[in-house]
Design an enzyme around this catalytic site. Structure first.
Site, PDB file in Angstrom:
ATOM      1  N   TYR A  33     -43.020  53.526 -30.688  1.00 20.87           N
ATOM      2  CA  TYR A  33     -43.351  52.470 -29.742  1.00 20.87           C
ATOM      3  C   TYR A  33     -44.370  51.521 -30.330  1.00 20.87           C
ATOM      4  O   TYR A  33     -44.958  51.784 -31.383  1.00 20.87           O
ATOM      5  CB  TYR A  33     -43.866  53.078 -28.429  1.00 20.87           C
ATOM      6  N   LYS A 148     -46.184  55.575 -35.381  1.00 19.12           N
ATOM      7  CA  LYS A 148     -46.532  55.380 -33.965  1.00 19.12           C
ATOM      8  C   LYS A 148     -45.448  56.004 -33.082  1.00 19.12           C
ATOM      9  O   LYS A 148     -44.633  55.321 -32.452  1.00 19.12           O
ATOM     10  CB  LYS A 148     -46.731  53.887 -33.657  1.00 19.12           C
ATOM     11  N   GLU A 181     -59.899  59.370 -35.141  1.00 19.74           N
ATOM     12  CA  GLU A 181     -59.645  58.180 -34.315  1.00 19.74           C
ATOM     13  C   GLU A 181     -59.606  58.640 -32.865  1.00 19.74           C
ATOM     14  O   GLU A 181     -59.670  59.838 -32.572  1.00 19.74           O
ATOM     15  CB  GLU A 181     -58.330  57.509 -34.700  1.00 19.74           C
TER      16      GLU A 181
HETATM   17  N1  PDD Z   1     -52.568  52.772 -28.885  1.00 21.75           N
HETATM   18  N2  PDD Z   1     -54.775  55.023 -32.858  1.00 21.75           N
HETATM   19  C1  PDD Z   1     -53.948  55.501 -31.917  1.00 21.75           C
HETATM   20  C2  PDD Z   1     -53.700  56.972 -31.882  1.00 21.75           C
HETATM   21  C3  PDD Z   1     -53.337  54.633 -31.004  1.00 21.75           C
HETATM   22  O1  PDD Z   1     -52.495  55.140 -30.074  1.00 21.75           O
HETATM   23  C4  PDD Z   1     -53.618  53.248 -31.051  1.00 21.75           C
HETATM   24  C5  PDD Z   1     -52.987  52.260 -30.107  1.00 21.75           C
HETATM   25  C6  PDD Z   1     -54.499  52.790 -32.050  1.00 21.75           C
HETATM   26  C7  PDD Z   1     -54.834  51.333 -32.199  1.00 21.75           C
HETATM   27  O2  PDD Z   1     -53.725  50.606 -32.672  1.00 21.75           O
HETATM   28  P1  PDD Z   1     -53.550  49.062 -32.296  1.00 21.75           P
HETATM   29  O3  PDD Z   1     -54.798  48.371 -32.710  1.00 21.75           O
HETATM   30  O4  PDD Z   1     -52.375  48.652 -33.079  1.00 21.75           O
HETATM   31  O5  PDD Z   1     -53.329  48.997 -30.801  1.00 21.75           O
HETATM   32  C8  PDD Z   1     -55.053  53.692 -32.942  1.00 21.75           C
HETATM   33  C9  PDD Z   1     -51.892  51.915 -27.933  1.00 21.75           C
HETATM   34  C10 PDD Z   1     -52.723  50.778 -27.453  1.00 21.75           C
HETATM   35  C11 PDD Z   1     -51.356  52.788 -26.804  1.00 21.75           C
HETATM   36  O6  PDD Z   1     -50.882  53.856 -27.131  1.00 21.75           O
HETATM   37  O7  PDD Z   1     -51.399  52.386 -25.639  1.00 21.75           O
END
Ligand code: PDD
Length: 286
Positions: A33, A148, A181
């Site tokens: 996603y 992701k 993270e």
């Molecule tokens: N999540 N690390 C994880 C585990 C994440 O799920 C996300 C983003 C990030 C940050 O990635 P980005 O800057 O591309 O949003 C780091 C999204 C926002 C979510 O799952 O809703």
């Protein structure tokens, strides 16, 4: 105004938007996603998000569900049909529908779902003014979190634990005390010398798009970044702490495991990154 979702080639009422019970996303979390921020009528950093989607799909040998050039059109259309000026657009691709069997099915078409929803920028600005809290939890995810994937159960459990503790995010921490993270965000600190520190994204974390764009923002503001691991103890003693994601941008952290950090107030460097972000990020008209 009824919400509209895109499901496998059709725009349908959100309430009637369904995928089959044998969708492999549902049965195996066999899918990926992306979440893009929508701000002031623009989709933020869409090319970078689609680039990462391509990587996730490639790593899992899932075909593109539509021609890559068509996906931006679908994202824009879903944002437009839902009248989202500020909020987010979510897309999910799974390996598709097939009779349950672990190995990849032959000839299955990937499923594509896109939704969009509004968010209140004033509420986000207010959160950034007071800052949010994190707790720490032991890392218990698989080692391909660079993909992701929709397989997010450890993240769900960690973020639920954070909620129960009155916090808004949970940081996964390695056995040696190094911060990986957040459950849905990347982790940063600012040292006493004003240097930004964030963990390298080669492995062990998701390479956040917001994280990547914050590198550009930092360069514009003349801020130095060190890509290295940092411990929970170092974060607790840091000048500033923040997280980044498409839904939070740079969001100040004011407590870790119940202990105040950074004087208990959002830091000025974090807020300057947050305020400059939108000027630097790529903006595709929605
Ligand atoms: N999540 N690390 C994880 C585990 C994440 O799920 C996300 C983003 C990030 C940050 O990635 P980005 O800057 O591309 O949003 C780091 C999204 C926002 C979510 O799952 O809703």
């Amino acid at each position: 105004m009824p919400r509209i979702a895109y499901v496998n080639g059709r725009y349908v009422a959100h309430a009637d938007a369904f995928v089959h019970i044998e969708d492999r996303g549902y049965q195996f979390a066999d899918g990926v996603y992306e979440v893009c921020e929508v701000a002031r009528g623009f989709i933020v950093d869409m090319p970078r998000h689609l680039g990462r989607l391509n990587r996730s799909l490639t790593e899992l040998s899932i075909d593109w569900p539509v021609t890559p050039g068509v996906l931006p059109i679908i994202l824009r259309e879903v944002v437009r049909r839902n009248h989202v000026a500020d909020g987010l657009v979510y897309l999910q691709v799974t390996r598709g529908v097939a009779s349950r069997d672990f190995a990849f099915p032959a000839g299955t078409k990937p499923s594509l779902v896109v939704t969009a929803r509004k968010a209140d920028p004033a509420a986000a600005a207010k959160r950034a003014e007071s800052g949010i809290k994190v707790i720490t939890v032991p890392e218990n995810r698989w080692d391909r979190v660079d993909i992701k994937s929709v397989g997010l159960l450890p993240n769900v459990l960690a973020k639920q634990k954070a909620k129960e503790a009155g916090a808004q995010e949970a940081w996964f921490v390695d056995a040696d005390g190094t911060v990986k993270e957040g459950g849905s965000s990347n982790a940063w600190i600012v040292t006493r010398d004003g240097v930004l520190v964030t963990r390298p994204a080669e492995h062990g974390i998701l390479r956040g798009i917001t994280r990547t764009t914050l590198f550009d923002v930092a360069a514009k503001l003349g801020l130095k970044i060190e890509e290295r691991g940092f411990s929970v103890a170092e974060a607790k003693a840091a000048r500033e702490v923040f997280i980044s994601s498409a839904t939070t941008i740079a969001m100040p952290i004011v407590a870790i495991d119940g202990a105040s950090v950074a004087n208990g107030h959002p830091g000025s460097i974090t807020l300057s990154l947050r305020h400059a972000f939108f000027d630097v990020a790529e903006k595709s008209p929605a």
